[in-house]
Design a protein around this motif. Structure first.
Motif, PDB file in Angstrom:
ATOM      1  N   UNK A  35     -80.725  31.506  32.594  1.00 18.08           N
ATOM      2  CA  UNK A  35     -79.349  31.731  33.045  1.00 18.08           C
ATOM      3  C   UNK A  35     -78.951  33.208  33.008  1.00 18.08           C
ATOM      4  N   UNK A  36     -78.049  33.566  33.906  1.00 13.66           N
ATOM      5  CA  UNK A  36     -77.588  34.949  34.057  1.00 13.66           C
ATOM      6  C   UNK A  36     -76.103  35.024  33.709  1.00 13.66           C
ATOM      7  N   UNK A  37     -75.760  36.012  32.918  1.00 14.69           N
ATOM      8  CA  UNK A  37     -74.367  36.221  32.521  1.00 14.69           C
ATOM      9  C   UNK A  37     -73.704  37.211  33.470  1.00 14.69           C
ATOM     10  N   UNK A  38     -72.534  36.815  34.013  1.00 15.85           N
ATOM     11  CA  UNK A  38     -71.748  37.705  34.860  1.00 15.85           C
ATOM     12  C   UNK A  38     -70.443  38.020  34.130  1.00 15.85           C
ATOM     13  N   UNK A  39     -70.316  39.257  33.666  1.00 14.73           N
ATOM     14  CA  UNK A  39     -69.111  39.659  32.947  1.00 14.73           C
ATOM     15  C   UNK A  39     -68.010  39.987  33.948  1.00 14.73           C
ATOM     16  N   UNK A  40     -66.849  39.405  33.723  1.00 15.43           N
ATOM     17  CA  UNK A  40     -65.650  39.701  34.510  1.00 15.43           C
ATOM     18  C   UNK A  40     -64.669  40.372  33.561  1.00 15.43           C
ATOM     19  N   UNK A  41     -64.359  41.648  33.757  1.00 17.85           N
ATOM     20  CA  UNK A  41     -63.582  42.383  32.756  1.00 17.85           C
ATOM     21  C   UNK A  41     -62.075  42.186  32.854  1.00 17.85           C
ATOM     22  N   UNK A  42     -61.649  41.036  33.396  1.00 20.03           N
ATOM     23  CA  UNK A  42     -60.240  40.678  33.485  1.00 20.03           C
ATOM     24  C   UNK A  42     -60.099  39.209  33.083  1.00 20.03           C
ATOM     25  N   UNK A  43     -58.857  38.793  32.871  1.00 26.23           N
ATOM     26  CA  UNK A  43     -58.598  37.409  32.500  1.00 26.23           C
ATOM     27  C   UNK A  43     -58.888  36.469  33.666  1.00 26.23           C
ATOM     28  N   UNK A  44     -59.046  35.200  33.346  1.00 29.55           N
ATOM     29  CA  UNK A  44     -59.326  34.192  34.366  1.00 29.55           C
ATOM     30  C   UNK A  44     -58.140  34.040  35.320  1.00 29.55           C
ATOM     31  N   UNK A  45     -58.458  33.764  36.594  1.00 29.39           N
ATOM     32  CA  UNK A  45     -57.427  33.428  37.561  1.00 29.39           C
ATOM     33  C   UNK A  45     -57.090  34.477  38.582  1.00 29.39           C
ATOM     34  N   UNK A  68     -73.377  32.195  34.932  1.00 21.86           N
ATOM     35  CA  UNK A  68     -72.144  31.780  34.267  1.00 21.86           C
ATOM     36  C   UNK A  68     -71.204  32.968  34.067  1.00 21.86           C
ATOM     37  N   UNK A  69     -69.906  32.680  34.121  1.00 19.50           N
ATOM     38  CA  UNK A  69     -68.863  33.701  34.040  1.00 19.50           C
ATOM     39  C   UNK A  69     -68.439  33.893  32.590  1.00 19.50           C
ATOM     40  N   UNK A  70     -68.362  35.145  32.180  1.00 20.35           N
ATOM     41  CA  UNK A  70     -67.832  35.486  30.859  1.00 20.35           C
ATOM     42  C   UNK A  70     -66.667  36.458  31.065  1.00 20.35           C
ATOM     43  N   UNK A  71     -65.456  35.965  30.852  1.00 17.44           N
ATOM     44  CA  UNK A  71     -64.285  36.821  30.965  1.00 17.44           C
ATOM     45  C   UNK A  71     -64.139  37.684  29.721  1.00 17.44           C
ATOM     46  N   UNK A  72     -64.111  39.005  29.919  1.00 15.29           N
ATOM     47  CA  UNK A  72     -63.963  39.953  28.809  1.00 15.29           C
ATOM     48  C   UNK A  72     -62.823  40.921  29.145  1.00 15.29           C
ATOM     49  N   UNK A  73     -61.565  40.432  29.148  1.00 12.16           N
ATOM     50  CA  UNK A  73     -60.461  41.315  29.500  1.00 12.16           C
ATOM     51  C   UNK A  73     -60.137  42.292  28.377  1.00 12.16           C
ATOM     52  N   UNK A  74     -59.372  43.325  28.728  1.00 16.29           N
ATOM     53  CA  UNK A  74     -58.913  44.281  27.727  1.00 16.29           C
ATOM     54  C   UNK A  74     -59.129  45.709  28.148  1.00 16.29           C
ATOM     55  N   UNK A  75     -58.207  46.575  27.707  1.00 16.27           N
ATOM     56  CA  UNK A  75     -58.300  48.020  27.943  1.00 16.27           C
ATOM     57  C   UNK A  75     -58.474  48.344  29.420  1.00 16.27           C
ATOM     58  N   UNK A  76     -57.686  47.677  30.276  1.00  9.17           N
ATOM     59  CA  UNK A  76     -57.692  47.955  31.719  1.00  9.17           C
ATOM     60  C   UNK A  76     -59.090  47.815  32.327  1.00  9.17           C
ATOM     61  N   UNK A  78     -61.919  48.189  30.812  1.00  6.00           N
ATOM     62  CA  UNK A  78     -62.933  49.032  30.177  1.00  6.00           C
ATOM     63  C   UNK A  78     -63.725  48.291  29.109  1.00  6.00           C
ATOM     64  N   UNK A  79     -63.100  47.318  28.449  1.00  8.83           N
ATOM     65  CA  UNK A  79     -63.791  46.577  27.390  1.00  8.83           C
ATOM     66  C   UNK A  79     -64.985  45.807  27.954  1.00  8.83           C
ATOM     67  N   UNK A  80     -64.745  45.016  28.989  1.00  4.33           N
ATOM     68  CA  UNK A  80     -65.828  44.243  29.588  1.00  4.33           C
ATOM     69  C   UNK A  80     -66.843  45.112  30.291  1.00  4.33           C
ATOM     70  N   UNK A  81     -66.373  46.203  30.906  1.00  8.30           N
ATOM     71  CA  UNK A  81     -67.296  47.104  31.601  1.00  8.30           C
ATOM     72  C   UNK A  81     -68.264  47.740  30.618  1.00  8.30           C
ATOM     73  N   UNK A  82     -67.760  48.184  29.479  1.00  2.00           N
ATOM     74  CA  UNK A  82     -68.653  48.806  28.496  1.00  2.00           C
ATOM     75  C   UNK A  82     -69.663  47.805  27.956  1.00  2.00           C
ATOM     76  N   UNK A  83     -69.235  46.561  27.750  1.00  2.00           N
ATOM     77  CA  UNK A  83     -70.171  45.526  27.276  1.00  2.00           C
ATOM     78  C   UNK A  83     -71.303  45.338  28.277  1.00  2.00           C
ATOM     79  N   UNK A  84     -70.981  45.396  29.568  1.00  2.00           N
ATOM     80  CA  UNK A  84     -72.002  45.205  30.596  1.00  2.00           C
ATOM     81  C   UNK A  84     -72.965  46.382  30.670  1.00  2.00           C
ATOM     82  N   UNK A  85     -72.434  47.600  30.650  1.00  2.00           N
ATOM     83  CA  UNK A  85     -73.324  48.757  30.803  1.00  2.00           C
ATOM     84  C   UNK A  85     -74.206  48.955  29.578  1.00  2.00           C
ATOM     85  N   UNK A  86     -73.804  48.416  28.434  1.00  2.00           N
ATOM     86  CA  UNK A  86     -74.623  48.520  27.219  1.00  2.00           C
ATOM     87  C   UNK A  86     -75.663  47.399  27.112  1.00  2.00           C
TER      88      UNK A  86
END
Length: 326
Positions: A35-45, A68-76, A78-86
C-alpha cells in the motif's frame, strides 16, 4: 526570503529519464508492491482532499495496491508537507500539493524544508478557478462597476478570505495591485465562514474557490462578477474572466502529486502515466467537473515548470502586498 532555485527543480524533473534503463524497468514493473500513503496536508472535505480521494481511488484500481489518504493538516499545509518530504524516497509516501506550496515559499521566512529542492514533481491533476463574487446589496454589477465603486469608496469595501496568505487572500491582493483599489482584508478560518458572512452582508466581496459558493450564485443569493482563470468556466459560461477587463490577469488554484526528492524515475513515470490516463477518462473528468476542476494533464517536467512559475509569480505579489501569515 530567497525563493527556491527553479533551475534545480526543473533540472530534477527533466533529468528523471537519465537514470539507468534496466533498474528503472525493473522498479517500474515491481511498483507498487504494498500500500501507498498519500499525505494530504489539509483537513478532510476540501478541494485537495476530494482530488486526492478521486485520484487515489483510480490509482488503487489500476495499480493493484491501496493508495490510502492520510490527512495531516496544520501550519498552512506545512506540517503535512514536511512529513512527506522527510519520508523515504521509495514511492510509498506521496504528497498531494496545491497552490499553498507556491505561496508558502515566500510567505514563511523559516521552513523546515524547501519545497522545490526537496520534492520531485509527479504530475498535475486539476486547475480550479476562483470566483469574484459580491453581496447583492453592493451597487456593482460588473468588474468595471466594482472598480469604480471601490475607488470612490477607498477602504470601505471588506474583502473576506480563508485566512492571511490563503489563495483567496493572495488573489485578492493581486486584484488590488492590478486595479489600484483599496479593499479592507478580513481573514477567516476557512472559506466557508467567509462566504457565510458575505451572504449576511458583513463583508462585500470574496475571491473564493468556485465550488464553495456556486450554489449561492445560481440561487441568486450572491452575485458573480468574474472568474479568475484565463478562460471562462463551463460551470458559469456567461460570467466573464477578470482578464477581459484587466489584461494579463490570471489566477487559479491547482492540485497535483509530488514525491520526496530522489524517488525513482521509474516510479514517477508509472504514476504520471496513470494520472494522465485518469485525466483522459470521461467519467473521471466529469467527477472533477463536479468540483469545478479542469483536468491538467502533463509530464513531471510540465508540473515542475508550473510550480516554479507559480512560486515566482505569487512571491512577487506577497512581497509587494506585504502579506504575513496568521
Amino acid at each position: 526570503m530567497k525563493l527556491p532555485d527553479r533551475r534545480h527543480f526543473l533540472q530534477l524533473a527533466a533529468g528523471l529519464a537519465a537514470l539507468p534503463t534496466v533498474p528503472r524497468t525493473v522498479r517500474a514493473q515491481a511498483y507498487p508492491a504494498r500500500p501507498v500513503r498519500m499525505i494530504v496536508p489539509v483537513a478532510a472535505g476540501g478541494l485537495n482532499d476530494v482530488t486526492a480521494r478521486l485520484i487515489g481511488q483510480w490509482l488503487s484500481e489500476h495499480l493493484g495496491q491501496q493508495f490510502f489518504i492520510e490527512n495531516r493538516p496544520g501550519a498552512a499545509t506545512n506540517l503535512g508537507t514536511e512529513a512527506a518530504v522527510r519520508a523515504p524516497a521509495d514511492g510509498y509516501t506521496l504528497l498531494i500539493a496545491g497552490s499553498n506550496a507556491a505561496n508558502n515559499a515566500t510567505l514563511f521566512e523559516t521552513l523546515g524544508f524547501n519545497f522545490i529542492r526537496d520534492t520531485a514533481p509527479v504530475g498535475s491533476i486539476i486547475r480550479v478557478p476562483q470566483l469574484m463574487q459580491v453581496n447583492p446589496s453592493l451597487p456593482a454589477h460588473s468588474v468595471p462597476g466594482f472598480i469604480a465603486y471601490a475607488k470612490a469608496n477607498p477602504g470601505k469595501i471588506a474583502m473576506g478570505s480563508g485566512g492571511n496568505g490563503s489563495p483567496a487572500h493572495v488573489i485578492g491582493e493581486y486584484f488590488k495591485l492590478a486595479t489600484g483599489t483599496d479593499l479592507t482584508h478580513v481573514p477567516y478560518r476557512g472559506a466557508a465562514p467567509a462566504v457565510a458572512d458575505l451572504l449576511g452582508g458583513q463583508i462585500q466581496v470574496t475571491f473564493t474557490e468556485m465550488a464553495t459558493s456556486l450554489g449561492y450564485v445560481r440561487a441568486g443569493r450572491l452575485r458573480a462578477l468574474a472568474v479568475t482563470t484565463a478562460t471562462r468556466s463551463e460551470a458559469l459560461p456567461d460570467i466573464p474572466t477578470l482578464g477581459e477587463f484587466i489584461p494579463g490577469f490570471e489566477a487559479s488554484q491547482w492540485v497535483g502529486l509530488v514525491a520526496p526528492k530522489g524517488t525513482s524515475s521509474a516510479v514517477i513515470g508509472k504514476l504520471n502515466a496513470e494520472i494522465n490516463a485518469a485525466l483522459g477518462d470521461p467519467a473521471m473528468r466529469a467527477r472533477f467537473a463536479d468540483i469545478c476542476g479542469t483536468a491538467l494533464p502533463g509530464s513531471p517536467a510540465d508540473f515542475g515548470k508550473l510550480i516554479g512559475d507559480e512560486t515566482e509569480k505569487w512571491g512577487k505579489v506577497i512581497r509587494e502586498a506585504r502579506i504575513k501569515p496568521d
